[in-house]
Design a protein around this motif. Structure first.
Motif, PDB file in Angstrom:
ATOM      1  N   PRO A   1       0.803  -1.152  -0.072  1.00  0.00           N
ATOM      2  CA  PRO A   1      -0.025   0.132  -0.071  1.00  0.00           C
ATOM      3  C   PRO A   1       0.968   1.404   0.013  1.00  0.00           C
ATOM      4  O   PRO A   1       1.837   1.307   0.390  1.00  0.00           O
ATOM      5  N   THR A   2       0.175   2.180  -0.572  1.00  0.00           N
ATOM      6  CA  THR A   2       1.105   3.565  -0.578  1.00  0.00           C
ATOM      7  C   THR A   2      -0.053   4.649   0.032  1.00  0.00           C
ATOM      8  O   THR A   2      -1.080   4.253   0.080  1.00  0.00           O
ATOM      9  N   SER A   3       0.422   5.798   0.249  1.00  0.00           N
ATOM     10  CA  SER A   3      -0.493   6.932   0.592  1.00  0.00           C
ATOM     11  C   SER A   3      -1.658   7.021  -0.325  1.00  0.00           C
ATOM     12  O   SER A   3      -2.650   7.498  -0.129  1.00  0.00           O
ATOM     13  N   ASN A   4      -1.386   6.984  -1.668  1.00  0.00           N
ATOM     14  CA  ASN A   4      -2.217   7.163  -2.733  1.00  0.00           C
ATOM     15  C   ASN A   4      -3.271   5.820  -3.172  1.00  0.00           C
ATOM     16  O   ASN A   4      -4.185   6.074  -3.839  1.00  0.00           O
ATOM     17  N   HIS A   5      -2.613   4.752  -3.023  1.00  0.00           N
ATOM     18  CA  HIS A   5      -3.259   3.561  -3.467  1.00  0.00           C
ATOM     19  C   HIS A   5      -3.298   2.337  -2.415  1.00  0.00           C
ATOM     20  O   HIS A   5      -2.307   2.385  -1.516  1.00  0.00           O
ATOM     21  N   PRO A   6      -4.518   1.670  -2.606  1.00  0.00           N
ATOM     22  CA  PRO A   6      -4.315   0.270  -1.648  1.00  0.00           C
ATOM     23  C   PRO A   6      -3.621  -0.665  -2.278  1.00  0.00           C
ATOM     24  O   PRO A   6      -3.063  -0.460  -3.337  1.00  0.00           O
ATOM     25  N   CYS A   7      -3.339  -1.631  -1.565  1.00  0.00           N
ATOM     26  CA  CYS A   7      -2.659  -3.049  -2.006  1.00  0.00           C
ATOM     27  C   CYS A   7      -3.524  -3.563  -3.502  1.00  0.00           C
ATOM     28  O   CYS A   7      -4.701  -3.187  -3.647  1.00  0.00           O
ATOM     29  N   ALA A   8      -2.633  -4.085  -4.400  1.00  0.00           N
ATOM     30  CA  ALA A   8      -3.314  -4.596  -5.376  1.00  0.00           C
ATOM     31  C   ALA A   8      -2.553  -6.344  -5.425  1.00  0.00           C
ATOM     32  O   ALA A   8      -1.434  -6.411  -5.071  1.00  0.00           O
ATOM     33  N   ALA A   9      -3.066  -7.086  -5.965  1.00  0.00           N
ATOM     34  CA  ALA A   9      -2.883  -8.390  -5.854  1.00  0.00           C
ATOM     35  C   ALA A   9      -3.181  -9.331  -6.719  1.00  0.00           C
ATOM     36  O   ALA A   9      -4.279  -8.995  -7.417  1.00  0.00           O
ATOM     37  N   ARG A  10      -2.289 -10.360  -7.163  1.00  0.00           N
ATOM     38  CA  ARG A  10      -2.806 -11.667  -8.086  1.00  0.00           C
ATOM     39  C   ARG A  10      -2.522 -12.832  -7.437  1.00  0.00           C
ATOM     40  O   ARG A  10      -1.421 -12.976  -6.793  1.00  0.00           O
ATOM     41  N   MET A  11      -3.367 -13.739  -7.229  1.00  0.00           N
ATOM     42  CA  MET A  11      -3.105 -14.965  -6.694  1.00  0.00           C
ATOM     43  C   MET A  11      -3.266 -16.118  -7.566  1.00  0.00           C
ATOM     44  O   MET A  11      -4.134 -16.229  -8.323  1.00  0.00           O
ATOM     45  N   PHE A  12      -1.951 -16.747  -7.788  1.00  0.00           N
ATOM     46  CA  PHE A  12      -1.914 -17.834  -8.652  1.00  0.00           C
ATOM     47  C   PHE A  12      -1.821 -19.279  -8.043  1.00  0.00           C
ATOM     48  O   PHE A  12      -0.926 -19.576  -7.043  1.00  0.00           O
ATOM     49  N   ALA A  13      -2.664 -20.135  -8.249  1.00  0.00           N
ATOM     50  CA  ALA A  13      -2.692 -21.484  -7.549  1.00  0.00           C
ATOM     51  C   ALA A  13      -3.160 -22.340  -8.465  1.00  0.00           C
ATOM     52  O   ALA A  13      -3.909 -23.215  -8.201  1.00  0.00           O
ATOM     53  N   PRO A  14      -2.371 -22.809  -9.611  1.00  0.00           N
ATOM     54  CA  PRO A  14      -2.777 -23.641 -10.467  1.00  0.00           C
ATOM     55  C   PRO A  14      -2.521 -25.168 -10.079  1.00  0.00           C
ATOM     56  O   PRO A  14      -3.311 -26.300 -10.562  1.00  0.00           O
ATOM     57  N   ALA A  15      -2.052 -25.502  -8.911  1.00  0.00           N
ATOM     58  CA  ALA A  15      -1.896 -26.871  -8.224  1.00  0.00           C
ATOM     59  C   ALA A  15      -3.159 -27.083  -7.925  1.00  0.00           C
ATOM     60  O   ALA A  15      -3.409 -28.688  -7.520  1.00  0.00           O
ATOM     61  N   ILE A  16      -3.949 -26.527  -7.454  1.00  0.00           N
ATOM     62  CA  ILE A  16      -5.264 -26.724  -7.038  1.00  0.00           C
ATOM     63  C   ILE A  16      -6.327 -26.371  -7.849  1.00  0.00           C
ATOM     64  O   ILE A  16      -7.665 -26.363  -7.692  1.00  0.00           O
TER      65      ILE A  16
END
Length: 135
Positions: free
Chosen positions: A47-62
């Motif tokens: 996170p920064t003062s201007n933006h929240p976190c962004a994320a990508r979750m990769f779980a191909p094994a499941i």
């Protein structure tokens, strides 16, 4: 590395444009997850003062190439960021799903307790009316 049960890798990424360029080699990621008992990897922007976190979750094994929203790992991220900050409490907002055309926001808070760090996760959901046609 973080785990609410099954471990997963947390990978910090510099910024949102770099996060959008992440394209893991899924066969290699699947093999590594099986070999080391991992759920997958969670690439995120802090996170920064201007933006929240962004994320990508990769779980191909499941069977999940990319997740639209992942609350468990967002809780792990909140605990990790709190631990690194030295603060007593921390709240984050994590945007996910944009590259898939299904934006989501998961909220998480973490706090230090005598037993360790505890987290809470949540978010908002929009229920869409889906008309089903019985055949």
């Amino acid at each position: 590395m973080a785990s609410p049960g099954t471990p997963r890798i947390l990978i910090p990424v510099r910024d949102r444009p770099a996060l959008l360029r992440v394209h893991p080699h899924l066969p290699n990621l699947t093999a590594a997850c099986h070999r080391y008992g991992l759920l997958g990897c969670f690439a995120y922007t802090p996170p920064t003062s201007n933006h929240p976190c962004a994320a990508r979750m990769f779980a191909p094994a499941i069977g999940v190439t990319e997740d639209i929203a992942n609350a468990n790992t967002t809780g792990c991220l909140a605990a990790h960021l709190l631990d690194a900050s030295g603060e007593k409490t921390l709240s984050i907002e994590v945007n996910q799903g944009d590259p898939l055309g299904h934006p989501s926001t998961v909220l998480a808070s973490a706090r230090r307790t005598p037993a360790g760090i505890t987290t809470r996760v949540g978010g908002l959901a929009v229920v869409r009316n889906v008309h089903r046609r019985d055949t």
